[in-house]
Design a protein around this motif. Structure first.
Motif, short mmCIF file in Angstrom:
data_model
loop_
_atom_site.label_atom_id
_atom_site.label_comp_id
_atom_site.label_asym_id
_atom_site.label_seq_id
_atom_site.Cartn_x
_atom_site.Cartn_y
_atom_site.Cartn_z
N ASP A 352 0.68 -1.04 -0.24
CA ASP A 352 0.08 -0.23 -0.07
C ASP A 352 0.98 1.44 0.15
OD1 ASP A 352 0.54 0.28 2.35
OD2 ASP A 352 -1.16 -0.09 3.58
N LYS A 353 0.56 2.19 0.16
CA LYS A 353 1.34 3.71 -0.06
C LYS A 353 2.19 3.93 1.21
CE LYS A 353 -1.99 6.93 -2.17
NZ LYS A 353 -3.68 7.14 -1.31
N ARG A 354 2.11 3.17 2.23
CA ARG A 354 3.17 3.36 3.48
C ARG A 354 3.89 1.96 3.74
NH1 ARG A 354 1.05 4.95 8.66
NH2 ARG A 354 -0.98 3.75 8.23
N HIS A 355 3.92 0.86 2.83
CA HIS A 355 4.34 -0.19 3.57
C HIS A 355 4.18 -1.15 1.92
CE1 HIS A 355 1.51 0.74 7.08
NE2 HIS A 355 2.46 0.39 7.91
N SER A 356 5.43 -1.84 2.15
CA SER A 356 5.70 -2.84 0.96
C SER A 356 5.07 -4.22 1.50
CB SER A 356 7.29 -2.76 1.01
OG SER A 356 7.89 -3.79 1.88
N ALA A 357 5.09 -4.86 -0.07
CA ALA A 357 4.36 -5.99 0.40
C ALA A 357 5.81 -6.86 1.36
CB ALA A 357 4.52 -6.77 -0.84
N GLU A 388 3.80 -2.10 12.75
CA GLU A 388 4.06 -1.44 11.23
C GLU A 388 3.24 -2.51 10.24
OE1 GLU A 388 7.75 -1.16 9.98
OE2 GLU A 388 8.73 0.08 11.90
N GLY A 389 2.35 -2.13 9.60
CA GLY A 389 1.35 -2.72 8.60
C GLY A 389 0.63 -2.91 9.60
N GLU A 390 -0.24 -4.32 9.84
CA GLU A 390 -0.83 -5.11 10.49
C GLU A 390 -0.54 -5.36 11.35
OE1 GLU A 390 -2.39 -7.53 7.72
OE2 GLU A 390 -3.30 -6.08 6.35
N LEU A 391 -1.38 -5.70 12.70
CA LEU A 391 -1.04 -6.62 13.71
C LEU A 391 -2.17 -7.30 14.78
CD1 LEU A 391 1.14 -7.57 15.72
CD2 LEU A 391 0.67 -5.70 17.09
#
Ligand code: ACM
Ligand code: ZN
Length: 554
Positions: A352-357, A388-391
């Motif tokens: 997404d805009k803030r996180h890489s795959a 960072e990302g999802e938790l």
């Protein structure tokens, strides 16, 4: 009037009540007149105490007997001068009440934790030789008459120890546990795996300690291009791990193991190169810093390995929490790895805009390991990068890059443990006299800065319940000996204990600083090294040079 005062002092004689210098400062102390003579007093175990409390009362009686040189018998009903252990179910788990009169001492608590803390308080009210290994019959074994009520601010009161960059023996770890207990701390976060050395025997993966526990050199000082060429390493057998866990448990301390993943895994990769993206070869890292080489989450074998390791770890450590690291995991290899990219595609992961795959791929690793740990009835802790990302819900976040990660996590409803580097990194210099202090990683963390840490700062009131507690971290890149280890810990651990235990209104740096003279006597008795920068003496080998004697006039 004057004459009476003189007589009173003469009668009191050597029984003048000593100062109370207990750290962490108890919640309330009301001092009375007179003293209680504790040498030879019996220890009375009241009705209804659980086995752990009874065991602790026995331990306390043994200690009194040892250090005073006079027998303290354990009895079932009060007789003569005695220290009574009394069950009071109204008190919270870690709370205690301590009543010292001229005739007896009464400890009330609802659990072993409260009884332990009361006796730790008594220990610090007595001469420093209470903490020794031999009788000191010449010491004044008296307690000042006082009424003390006490309970902690936070339930999680931790210390982290990195035994990977440099290895520390079971004896040294137990020595540190003794200090933790004296300061009413209850969690040892044991950092057991790293790029520079794997330190825990895993039966299913013997190469972790045959290969991964040893490096062929260590960088010299801050020179990243030179190593000393010396083989260095060590590890704990499972039997030794069990010994440390049991030793800690007897002191009321839970040991939380950390298996740091998916980064900080070079020692494991050197042992099992098939777990990396490139397949190696790898060697146990000789320099500090962050390695690009990390576990490959594209391969199922990696998860088999993690689960195999964690199964044995959970066998060895009964703690509710298992720390799975998660910090400083570069994604450079994952971006190039066919297996990692295939995993990203098959999971349908999109940047997404803030996180890489690849960032989301780390979230996948965390969630999968979290599920495994949860399925075994335990919970995970991870460094703040896991946020960072999802938790997934249920993870506890350990905030180390300042307090920001902890603040964010608490606002999102995750439990947090505050270990901000700005207040709690004990590998930082303790004074600004860096030329005379032993080599440190950098920074500047004097004891008064540790002392003023407020773990709930900038966390909204309603989210503060998520702050489980506070911990200081000791990374050992530049700390190669037990003397140096102790120097970095002490007396900052004393300040840490007040951050963990005391309500904000019960902290006062000047009172705390004055109490350090007694703390230093205790460290001397325990054979611990410590830093005196707070009193203007700098450096580990600092020796005060006497003023040159005045020349005699002939
Ligand atoms: C850390 O200091 N890398 C958690
Ligand atoms: Zn890979």
């Amino acid at each position: 009037m004057e004459l009476l005062a003189v007589v009173a002092i003469a009668v009191a004689g050597c029984t003048k009540a000593p100062e109370i210098n207990v750290v962490p400062n108890p919640e309330s102390i009301v001092k009375g007149d007179g003293v209680f003579k504790i040498a030879g007093a019996s220890v009375c175990i009241g009705e209804g105490l659980d086995a752990e409390s009874v065991q602790w009362a026995n331990t306390f009686a043994q200690r009194l007997t040892l250090v005073t040189g006079k027998q303290s018998r354990v009895v079932a009903s009060p007789e003569g001068r005695c220290v009574e252990f009394v069950l009071n179910a109204e008190l919270a788990d870690e709370e205690y009440v301590l009543e010292v009169t001229r005739k007896n001492v009464r400890i009330e608590a609802s659990s072993a934790a409260g009884f332990r803390f009361a006796t730790q308080t008594i220990g610090q009210m007595l001469p420093a030789s209470y903490f020794g290994k031999a009788a000191d019959p010449s010491a004044d074994w008296i307690l000042p008459v006082a009424s003390i009520k006490d309970k902690p601010r936070f339930g999680y009161r931790g210390l982290h120890l990195d035994v990977c960059r440099h290895f520390y023996s079971v004896e040294e770890v137990e020595k540190i546990l003794d200090v933790m207990a004296a300061y009413k701390m209850n969690r040892l976060h044991w950092h057991l795996t790293e790029d520079q050395g794997w330190r825990i025997e895993i039966k299913k993966y013997p190469k972790l300690t045959e290969i991964g526990a040893w490096r062929t050199g260590t960088m010299i000082g801050k020179d990243w291009d030179k190593d000393d060429g010396q083989r260095y390493g060590g590890f704990y057998t499972q039997e030794q791990i069990r010994e440390v866990v049991a030793y800690a448990a007897d002191l009321g301390i839970t040991v939380i193991p950390e298996i740091d993943l998916p980064g900080h895994m070079v020692a494991a990769l050197a042992s099992y190169p098939e777990l990396g993206c490139s397949g190696g070869p790898y060697e146990v890292r000789k320099i500090w810093g962050i390695a690009d080489e990390v576990l490959c989450p594209g391969k199922e074998a990696t998860f088999e390995f993690i689960e195999g390791v964690l199964e044995e770890v959970m066998e060895l450590f009964p703690s509710e929490y298992i720390h799975i690291g998660g910090d400083e995991c570069p994604k450079t290899e994952w971006a190039k790895c066919r297996d990692c990219q295939k995993r990203i595609r098959s999971l349908g992961i999109k940047a997404d805009k803030r996180h890489s795959a690849e960032q989301f791929l780390q979230n996948y690793v965390t969630a999968r390991v979290q599920k495994f740990v949860n399925d075994h009835g335990r919970k995970i802790i991870g460094w703040d990068e896991i946020l960072e990302g999802e938790l997934a819900p249920g993870a506890t976040v350990m905030s180390w890059r300042g307090a920001q990660g902890g603040i964010e996590a608490a606002k999102k409803g995750f439990d947090v443990i505050m270990t901000p580097n700005t207040y709690m990194y004990f590998d930082y210099y303790q004074s600004d006299k860096k030329d005379v202090e032993p080599l440190a990683i950098g920074g500047h963390l004097p004891i008064d800065t540790v002392y003023v840490c407020n773990p709930c700062k900038d966390i909204p009131e309603e989210a503060q319940k998520h702050v489980l507690g506070v911990q200081a971290n000791l990374w050992t890149e530049y700390i190669g000996t037990p003397e140096h280890l102790e120097y970095m810990l002490l007396p900052r651990m004393a300040a840490l204990s007040e951050v963990q235990w005391c309500s904000p209104g019960n902290k006062d740096f000047e009172r705390f600083k004055a109490s350090l003279h007694h703390a230093f006597e205790i460290y001397d008795v325990m054979g611990l090294n410590y830093c005196k920068a707070v009193f203007g003496e700098y450096g580990m080998d600092y020796v005060k040079v006497d003023e040159p004697a005045e020349e005699k006039a002939e």
